[in-house]
Design a protein around this motif. Structure first.
Motif, short mmCIF file in Angstrom:
data_model
loop_
_atom_site.label_atom_id
_atom_site.label_comp_id
_atom_site.label_asym_id
_atom_site.label_seq_id
_atom_site.Cartn_x
_atom_site.Cartn_y
_atom_site.Cartn_z
N UNK A 1 0.83 -1.21 0.00
CA UNK A 1 0.00 0.00 0.00
C UNK A 1 0.86 1.26 0.00
N UNK A 2 2.19 1.06 0.11
CA UNK A 2 3.07 2.22 0.07
C UNK A 2 4.42 1.98 0.71
N UNK A 3 4.56 0.93 1.50
CA UNK A 3 5.83 0.68 2.20
C UNK A 3 5.81 -0.72 2.82
N UNK A 4 6.91 -1.11 3.44
CA UNK A 4 7.08 -2.29 4.29
C UNK A 4 7.29 -3.60 3.54
N UNK A 5 6.29 -4.13 2.82
CA UNK A 5 6.41 -5.48 2.26
C UNK A 5 7.51 -5.57 1.20
N UNK A 6 7.52 -4.63 0.28
CA UNK A 6 8.52 -4.63 -0.80
C UNK A 6 9.92 -4.50 -0.19
N UNK A 7 10.09 -3.51 0.68
CA UNK A 7 11.40 -3.23 1.27
C UNK A 7 11.91 -4.39 2.11
N UNK A 8 10.99 -5.15 2.71
CA UNK A 8 11.41 -6.26 3.57
C UNK A 8 12.10 -7.36 2.78
N UNK A 9 11.67 -7.61 1.56
CA UNK A 9 12.34 -8.61 0.74
C UNK A 9 13.78 -8.20 0.43
N UNK A 10 14.01 -6.91 0.25
CA UNK A 10 15.38 -6.43 0.06
C UNK A 10 16.20 -6.63 1.33
N UNK A 11 15.57 -6.34 2.48
CA UNK A 11 16.28 -6.44 3.76
C UNK A 11 16.65 -7.87 4.10
N UNK A 12 15.85 -8.85 3.67
CA UNK A 12 16.16 -10.25 3.95
C UNK A 12 17.56 -10.63 3.46
N UNK A 13 17.92 -10.13 2.29
CA UNK A 13 19.21 -10.49 1.71
C UNK A 13 20.36 -9.98 2.58
N UNK A 14 20.17 -8.84 3.23
CA UNK A 14 21.20 -8.32 4.13
C UNK A 14 21.45 -9.28 5.29
N UNK A 15 20.43 -10.02 5.67
CA UNK A 15 20.55 -11.01 6.75
C UNK A 15 21.07 -12.36 6.26
N UNK A 16 21.27 -12.47 4.95
CA UNK A 16 21.66 -13.75 4.37
C UNK A 16 20.48 -14.66 4.14
N UNK A 17 19.30 -14.06 4.04
CA UNK A 17 18.08 -14.82 3.81
C UNK A 17 17.46 -14.37 2.48
N UNK A 18 16.27 -14.85 2.17
CA UNK A 18 15.64 -14.49 0.91
C UNK A 18 16.41 -15.01 -0.28
N UNK A 19 16.24 -14.34 -1.42
CA UNK A 19 16.92 -14.72 -2.66
C UNK A 19 17.46 -13.49 -3.36
N UNK A 20 18.46 -13.70 -4.20
CA UNK A 20 19.03 -12.59 -4.96
C UNK A 20 19.63 -13.10 -6.26
N UNK A 21 19.60 -12.23 -7.27
CA UNK A 21 20.27 -12.51 -8.54
C UNK A 21 21.72 -12.06 -8.46
N UNK A 22 22.63 -12.92 -8.89
CA UNK A 22 24.04 -12.55 -8.98
C UNK A 22 24.66 -13.29 -10.16
N UNK A 23 25.24 -12.54 -11.05
CA UNK A 23 25.90 -13.09 -12.25
C UNK A 23 24.99 -14.04 -13.01
N UNK A 24 23.71 -13.61 -13.15
CA UNK A 24 22.77 -14.36 -13.96
C UNK A 24 22.09 -15.52 -13.27
N UNK A 25 22.40 -15.76 -12.00
CA UNK A 25 21.79 -16.86 -11.25
C UNK A 25 20.90 -16.32 -10.13
N UNK A 26 19.77 -16.98 -9.90
CA UNK A 26 18.95 -16.68 -8.74
C UNK A 26 19.39 -17.62 -7.63
N UNK A 27 19.90 -17.04 -6.54
CA UNK A 27 20.54 -17.82 -5.47
C UNK A 27 19.92 -17.50 -4.12
#
Length: 523
Positions: free
Chosen positions: A156-182
């Motif tokens: 609705x304007x904040x929180x959910x989208x940003x949280x997926x980005x924050x997960x990667x900082x914790x070593x959680x979630x998923x991220x693209x790197x060099x063409x791979x989703x890891x």
């Protein structure tokens, strides 16, 4: 930071290779350089000093056990629950995990990068109390091209989208790197980085605020401004192909209307068309043209005015702190100020206005496309092909433009007038700015496709007027398009032609070509 505000609409972001944060406001071109063209992000000394001082204040406030929202209280309607200091760090990890629940197709790479950059700008103002370590990790994600996987629907304007980005900082979630989703931890490891642990207030600060809506809105606005420049060029080529009369651009006519954008657009048209053999030949052929030709200064100008207003407001938001609470420094101390700076109405209202401005330009461009391809109005062969009947020419290109305009009409319905209560009625007014920003980004792309079609059919129209010559500026754009788009003699596959011109628009190449001959276009 670009030198002054006048530079901000003059530099193509693809030429900016490094962006420094902390010495002043960044310009929209610098923002796009990082998000779209992967320019390197650097922190100034003043940026780092502000962040460190703000973090020291948060830790002092926590030690003194002052009651602060999101530090030693729960979130949203849980604000009534007091959290023990020993659980302060766990509270921050919990908010990231629990709030990462957006769904659907992932956001594109440049939008994720835009939101990451907004996190750096927001916290770098020195009022969030977030540690420099976290911001350095976000910076390295950008510079090493690690792109978190962020489902793009359900905010609705904040929180959910940003949280997926924050997960990667914790070593959680998923991220693209060099063409791979890891997995997030593997992506960090492969890039030579390590996850961090969140301390008091840091989880809230990372996910709170107007980061996603402003990041996406800025990208939409940049493309909208670019399109508003390109439409002058497309309009000029169409004007020549339809043998328009220059009378409508007389400076005296526009001097009696107090709209600088209208006057500037009229000057753009005269500058582009100044040595056009076609325009001079047909100057006295008609008393006046249809509105889609003679109304170019008024209609283009009105849209530019709205985009200028949006530029002021969205760049203000881009260079603001939208956190809650704000850690405000005092002499030797600080205070936590609790309010609603994360509220997104500034962004939502102006993203809605961006849609409307671009919608006006889209419907005008489509009308000119129709006039070019309609032999009853153009005086040119049906659908701009010499052997009609057997060949359909650009018949269906106009259908495509009409379909895109139809989409834009629906997307231009304002989101900011809506509200759906959240958090057990603690948030009883919601901006709904996320969809406003998302649809503005979609509308900008659709408008660029419509302009690509107008340019494609306009250069075909110019071919059909030979041996009469267009202006030197029009010829420069014609040459650029004809490098890959051939004259349409017989029916062929025209989708690649539209895509090629779309990319010329998106990358600023059309404007570069016109300005090399005619000088800087006014906006």
């Amino acid at each position: 930071m670009l030198e002054n505000s006048q530079d901000r609409l003059k530099i193509n972001p693809k030429y900016i290779k490094k962006v420094y944060l902390g010495e002043g406001d960044i310009a929209i071109e610098e923002f796009v350089a990082v998000a779209r063209y992967e320019a390197e992000v650097c922190f100034s000394q003043s940026y780092e000093e502000r962040v460190k001082k703000s973090r020291q204040l948060v830790e002092k406030i926590l030690e003194e056990n002052r009651l602060i929202y999101g530090v030693n209280t729960g979130f949203g309607d849980n604000v009534k629950h007091v959290i023990s200091p020993k659980d302060a760090d766990l509270l921050q990890k919990n908010i990231v995990r629990s709030h990462a629940c957006s769904v659907g197709e992932p956001l594109g790479k440049e939008l994720v990068r835009a939101i990451q950059l907004m996190a750096l700008l927001d916290a770098g103002s020195g009022y969030s109390g977030i540690s420099l370590e976290i911001l350095e990790l976000i910076r390295e994600l950008l510079n090493r091209k690690i792109t978190p996987y962020v489902p793009g629907e359900g905010s609705v304007g904040y929180l959910a989208i940003e949280s997926h980005l924050a997960l990667v900082l914790l070593g959680e979630g998923q991220a693209w790197f060099q063409g791979e989703l890891l997995p997030g931890a593997i992506a960090l490891q492969k890039a030579g980085l390590s996850p961090i642990s969140l301390k008091c207030k840091e989880g809230l600060s990372i996910i709170n605020g107007t980061k996603s809506i402003t990041g996406i809105g800025i990208m939409a606005l940049y493309d909208g401004i670019n399109a508003a420049k390109v439409i002058d060029v497309a309009g000029a080529l169409t004007f020549e192909a339809l043998k328009g009369t220059l009378k409508a651009f007389d400076p005296r006519l526009h001097s009696v209307k107090r709209h600088t954008e209208q006057q500037g657009t009229a000057r753009n048209m005269l500058r582009i068309l100044q040595d056009s053999e076609i325009a001079q030949k047909f100057k006295e052929e008609k008393v006046q043209d249809c509105v889609s030709l003679r109304g170019i200064p008024q209609i283009h100008g009105a849209a530019k005015r709205m985009l200028k207003d949006a530029l002021i407001n969205l760049t203000n938001e881009m260079n603001s702190c939208s956190d809650n609470p704000i850690i405000y420094p005092l002499d030797g101390d600080g205070i936590a100020l609790m309010g609603v700076n994360p509220e997104g109405s500034y962004v939502g209202i102006y993203c809605d206005s961006i849609c409307i401005a671009m919608g006006v330009l889209a419907k005008l461009s489509e009308r000119r496309i129709d006039r070019l391809t309609n032999s009853h109005f153009s005086g040119l062969p049906p659908f701009l092909v010499k052997n009609p009947g057997l060949n359909n020419g650009y018949m269906i290109a106009q259908y495509t433009a009409a379909g895109l305009v139809g989409d834009i009409k629906v997307l231009s319905h304002p989101s900011s007038v809506d509200s759906i209560t959240t958090s057990a009625n603690q948030e009883d007014f919601v901006s709904m700015a996320y969809f406003a920003a998302r649809k503005a980004y979609q509308v900008a792309k659709k408008l660029q496709y419509i302009l690509a079609i107008e340019l494609m059919v306009a250069v075909q129209g110019l071919d059909l007027l030979k041996p009469l010559r267009p202006s030197s500026a029009s010829q420069a754009v014609y040459n650029l398009i004809r490098e890959k788009v051939p004259v349409l003699e017989d029916d062929g596959y025209i989708y690649p032609d539209i895509e090629y011109i779309f990319q010329l628009i998106r990358k600023g190449s059309i404007i570069d070509a016109i300005e090399e001959v005619a000088g800087e276009m006014e906006f």
